[in-house]
Design an enzyme around this catalytic site. Structure first.
Site, PDB file in Angstrom:
ATOM      1  N   HIS A 131      -0.116   0.512  10.154  1.00 34.17           N
ATOM      2  CA  HIS A 131      -1.436   0.913   9.680  1.00 34.17           C
ATOM      3  C   HIS A 131      -2.349   1.271  10.845  1.00 34.17           C
ATOM      4  O   HIS A 131      -3.546   1.460  10.669  1.00 34.17           O
ATOM      5  CB  HIS A 131      -2.089  -0.211   8.872  1.00 34.17           C
ATOM      6  CG  HIS A 131      -1.222  -0.758   7.791  1.00 34.17           C
ATOM      7  ND1 HIS A 131      -0.549  -1.943   7.917  1.00 34.17           N
ATOM      8  CD2 HIS A 131      -0.908  -0.256   6.577  1.00 34.17           C
ATOM      9  CE1 HIS A 131       0.147  -2.170   6.816  1.00 34.17           C
ATOM     10  NE2 HIS A 131      -0.043  -1.156   5.995  1.00 34.17           N
ATOM     11  N   GLY A 173       0.804  -1.216   0.000  1.00 34.81           N
ATOM     12  CA  GLY A 173       0.000   0.000   0.000  1.00 34.81           C
ATOM     13  C   GLY A 173       0.835   1.263   0.000  1.00 34.81           C
ATOM     14  O   GLY A 173       2.000   1.277   0.407  1.00 34.81           O
ATOM     15  N   SER A 174       0.227   2.340  -0.465  1.00 31.83           N
ATOM     16  CA  SER A 174       0.851   3.659  -0.376  1.00 31.83           C
ATOM     17  C   SER A 174       0.747   4.179   1.058  1.00 31.83           C
ATOM     18  O   SER A 174       0.069   3.613   1.905  1.00 31.83           O
ATOM     19  CB  SER A 174       0.155   4.626  -1.329  1.00 31.83           C
ATOM     20  OG  SER A 174       0.266   4.187  -2.660  1.00 31.83           O
ATOM     21  N   GLY A 175       1.422   5.288   1.300  1.00 33.33           N
ATOM     22  CA  GLY A 175       1.380   5.894   2.626  1.00 33.33           C
ATOM     23  C   GLY A 175       2.587   5.577   3.476  1.00 33.33           C
ATOM     24  O   GLY A 175       2.709   6.093   4.586  1.00 33.33           O
ATOM     25  N   HIS A 176       3.492   4.713   2.964  1.00 34.10           N
ATOM     26  CA  HIS A 176       4.686   4.318   3.714  1.00 34.10           C
ATOM     27  C   HIS A 176       5.955   4.881   3.082  1.00 34.10           C
ATOM     28  O   HIS A 176       7.052   4.416   3.398  1.00 34.10           O
ATOM     29  CB  HIS A 176       4.785   2.795   3.767  1.00 34.10           C
ATOM     30  CG  HIS A 176       3.582   2.122   4.310  1.00 34.10           C
ATOM     31  ND1 HIS A 176       3.077   2.386   5.567  1.00 34.10           N
ATOM     32  CD2 HIS A 176       2.744   1.198   3.755  1.00 34.10           C
ATOM     33  CE1 HIS A 176       1.991   1.646   5.780  1.00 34.10           C
ATOM     34  NE2 HIS A 176       1.767   0.927   4.685  1.00 34.10           N
ATOM     35  N   ASP A 214      -2.170  -8.490   0.838  1.00 36.27           N
ATOM     36  CA  ASP A 214      -1.006  -8.628  -0.036  1.00 36.27           C
ATOM     37  C   ASP A 214      -0.771 -10.095  -0.396  1.00 36.27           C
ATOM     38  O   ASP A 214      -0.488 -10.420  -1.555  1.00 36.27           O
ATOM     39  CB  ASP A 214       0.235  -8.051   0.648  1.00 36.27           C
ATOM     40  CG  ASP A 214       0.155  -6.556   0.831  1.00 36.27           C
ATOM     41  OD1 ASP A 214       0.242  -5.830  -0.170  1.00 36.27           O
ATOM     42  OD2 ASP A 214      -0.011  -6.097   1.970  1.00 36.27           O
TER      43      ASP A 214
END
Length: 334
Positions: free
Chosen positions: A222, A57-60, A113
């Protein structure tokens, strides 16, 4: 109360970020035609080399796309914020980096994932492309040692991906690349602490609540629950809690070498990270361990979450060689 972000639209944030990344790093990265979430290294893939595809995921950021480049990952499949990429960009990444020697998938151990990467591997098999998977499971807080296979993959990804990418770049066989990746994962340990929540671009609302004078030891990237919620302590006390768990499990001997990462979860500034690094070094010195390499900064974040994590990789000769191997990525060079 809504949070403030410099975005245009929550729904467009990931794709606009990727457009910005490609604009900033045209010598390192490109996207597969008609598949903007499949990000490929310009100088990484080549014939006879095992292809390394990472993703999540994005955001990391800079995880995952920042570690795409020669000597590290060949491609990254990018999902929505805190969400797995679907099979299509994973498949596009694998086909773009396939040099005929197989493709290794590496990503954190999260159910979404696992499902989507496994689905992609099954579909690639129909095209005679062999894809194998090594999950990262470095988060000490997320399961006991005898259930390491259940642990989450967090900031230790940086060292684990680095070792695997070097093995690929050195033209190890598929079996040896997989073996090196699993070995790197087995000797990497991370513990984190969260001080405040983050907020998703789509909601602009905190994704969990925590008191002004509280911290949570072991919280996931998360917002997954940690081991304990405690009153906020000093940097030395917090770092000691993290290091106690890591050193207890690592079982290193005096004179052993380690690689260290002190990582910001997003908004923790460099001043605080270096105060923590000072204490990490002191604890490692007391244990008789030699710091071979250290990284301090934003490497695996959780949007704007306040907090930090400490990762220690227990080196041996093979891992040291792989960690030291040169790489040239969009956001990381060695």
């Amino acid at each position: 109360m809504k949070t403030k972000k410099l975005i245009n639209s929550g729904a467009d944030a990931v794709d606009e970020m990727l457009q910005g990344v490609l604009s900033a790093h045209p010598n390192h990265l490109y996207a597969v035609d008609d598949m903007p979430r499949a990000i490929i290294a310009k100088n990484g893939p080549r014939k006879g080399k095992v292809g390394l595809v990472i993703g999540g995921g994005s955001g990391h950021e800079p995880t995952f796309l920042g570690f795409v480049g020669k000597g590290l990952a060949d491609a990254a499949a990018i999902g929505n914020v805190f969400a797995s990429p679907p099979p299509d960009p994973i498949i596009a990444c694998a086909k773009a980096v396939d040099g005929g020697a197989g493709v290794l998938f590496m990503y954190g151990n999260y159910a979404g994932d696992v499902m989507n990467f496994d689905m992609a591997a099954e579909m690639l098999a129909l095209d005679d492309i062999e894809a194998r998977t090594v999950l990262t499971t470095d988060d000490v807080a997320s399961a006991p040692p005898d259930q390491r296979h259940r642990r989450r993959g967090v900031a230790g990804n940086v060292f684990i991906f680095k070792a695997a990418g070097a093995a690929c770049d050195l033209l190890y066989s598929f079996d040896d690349v997989e073996r090196a990746a699993r070995h790197a994962n087995s000797r990497t340990y991370t513990m984190g602490v969260a001080l405040s929540p983050c907020s998703l671009p789509q909601t602009l609302k905190p994704n969990f609540l925590i008191g002004e004078d509280e911290m949570e030891i072991g919280m996931g990237i998360h917002g997954e629950p940690g081991m304990a919620r405690e009153p906020l302590k000093t940097a030395n006390e917090v770092t000691d809690e993290l290091m106690d768990s890591i050193l207890r499990e690592m079982k290193a001997s005096r004179g052993d070498r380690v690689a260290v990462l002190v990582n910001s979860l997003g908004s923790t500034p460099m001043m605080e990270l270096y105060i923590m690094m000072r204490r990490v070094k002191s604890r490692l010195d007391d244990a008789g361990l030699v710091v071979h390499t250290s990284l301090v900064g934003n490497y695996c974040t959780s949007l704007e979450m306040a907090g930090a994590s400490v990762t220690v990789m227990h080196l041996d000769d093979d891992l040291q060689r792989l960690i030291d191997h040169p790489c040239d990525c969009a956001m990381f060079t060695r």
